[in-house]
Design a protein around this motif. Structure first.
Motif, short mmCIF file in Angstrom:
data_model
loop_
_atom_site.label_atom_id
_atom_site.label_comp_id
_atom_site.label_asym_id
_atom_site.label_seq_id
_atom_site.Cartn_x
_atom_site.Cartn_y
_atom_site.Cartn_z
N LEU A 58 -7.99 -33.76 -12.30
CA LEU A 58 -9.41 -33.45 -12.15
C LEU A 58 -9.54 -32.00 -11.70
CD1 LEU A 58 -12.40 -34.21 -11.93
CD2 LEU A 58 -11.90 -35.23 -9.70
N TYR A 60 -12.09 -28.77 -10.75
CA TYR A 60 -13.43 -28.37 -10.33
C TYR A 60 -13.63 -26.89 -10.64
CZ TYR A 60 -13.17 -32.67 -7.55
OH TYR A 60 -13.02 -33.97 -7.14
N ALA A 129 -14.99 -30.97 -13.87
CA ALA A 129 -16.30 -31.05 -13.25
C ALA A 129 -16.79 -29.63 -13.04
CB ALA A 129 -16.22 -31.80 -11.92
N VAL A 281 -18.22 -38.43 -11.29
CA VAL A 281 -16.90 -37.86 -11.55
C VAL A 281 -15.85 -38.96 -11.72
CG1 VAL A 281 -15.04 -36.43 -10.58
CG2 VAL A 281 -17.43 -35.68 -10.39
#
Length: 294
Positions: A58, A60, A129, A281
């Motif tokens: 993941l 950001y 994200a 998310v």
């Protein structure tokens, strides 16, 4: 902290990482107990032994004049995300990354620098994200390097060029580069945007900030909106209900973008309603394609 070069001069893009434990045994007791709740496991798609180690990383990506850890570190410890590998990337000119004066800072150049970071990190097939400008960069990255992106969660991302002038990128772009960097424009913008945004914007390089704002206002060809609707991956777009401003919503949902209106939230959804942001998310409670939450 990790880093890799993103230009021929060896300027470094930097990021920090949170490596999730291989299973729930490595989590603090309070988090482990929370993660064991059936409803949390159902939301996160976990098995009985805890997190899925094979889940994509993941990543950001912050907005204009921001920094990824400041805007996202508080959500990373949630049990629905804590077990995953998470990367907090600062784009060139922002946060802890370098700020070369001969870099263009267009959306495409930011996307290529982000690609360099993900290549160096071995983070192919990532879930990204992206907030505001960072969402626009993430869209461009997904179009240019589809091997690096398997899902997008966009928080009020810029989709169209030439927005109405405000205190953000469009306001910064009304200055010439010299006036913004050397003629008091940077200080004036810091005064206008308020103390919270100014806390991270003052850490950005003024020249990089101005060029990034120009690139964001200029947009891409095709536009970010056109790129987004054509991507063959899972896409979620979050919009806060304070303004609930999203032109072309029907076009987005028709192309399979999951549009979610987040209650009690403005532009900074991860601060205003962190649980809703985490849920999006993590992939929980997402509406079917072609629909949006009221």
């Amino acid at each position: 902290m990790r880093q890799t070069a993103f230009d021929k001069q060896g300027s470094q893009i930097r990021w920090t990482e949170s490596e999730g434990p291989p299973d729930s045994e490595g989590l603090p007791e309070a988090v482990r107990l929370d993660a064991a709740r059936p409803e949390v496991q159902a939301e996160a798609g976990r098995g009985e032994r805890g997190p899925n180690a094979a889940e994509p990383p993941l990543v950001y990506v912050h907005g204009l004049g921001s920094a990824s850890t400041v805007y996202h570190a508080h959500v990373a410890a949630d049990p629905r995300l804590a077990a995953r590998r998470q990367l907090f990337v600062d784009l060139p000119g922002h946060g802890i990354s370098d700020r070369p004066a001969d870099f263009g800072y267009s959306l495409e150049e930011h996307a290529d620098a982000l690609a360099d970071a993900l290549d160096a990190a071995g983070a192919a097939g990532a879930h990204i994200a992206g907030h505001s400008m960072g969402g626009a960069v993430a869209i461009v990255l997904a179009a240019r390097r589809p091997d690096l992106v398997s899902r997008l969660v966009l928080t009020e991302a810029n989709l169209d060029p030439h927005p109405t002038p405000t205190a953000g990128s469009s306001g910064i772009a009304t200055y010439t580069e010299n006036d913004f960097v050397h003629g008091g424009g940077f200080a004036a913008v810091l005064d206008r945007i308020g103390p919270l945004w100014a806390a991270t914007m003052r850490l950005a390089d003024p020249l990089a900030l101005h060029r990034t704002a120009l690139g964001l206002v200029r947009g891409t060809q095709p536009t970010m909106r056109h790129l987004l609707t054509g991507l063959p991956i899972d896409r979620t777009y979050l919009v806060g209900d304070v303004d609930n401003y999203l032109p072309g919503r029907e076009e987005l949902t028709a192309s399979g973008v999951h549009v979610e209106v987040v209650p009690n939230a403005g532009h900074n959804i991860m601060f205003d309603n962190p649980q809703a942001f985490i849920n999006a998310v993590a992939g929980g409670n997402r509406p079917a394609a072609g629909h949006h939450q009221p």
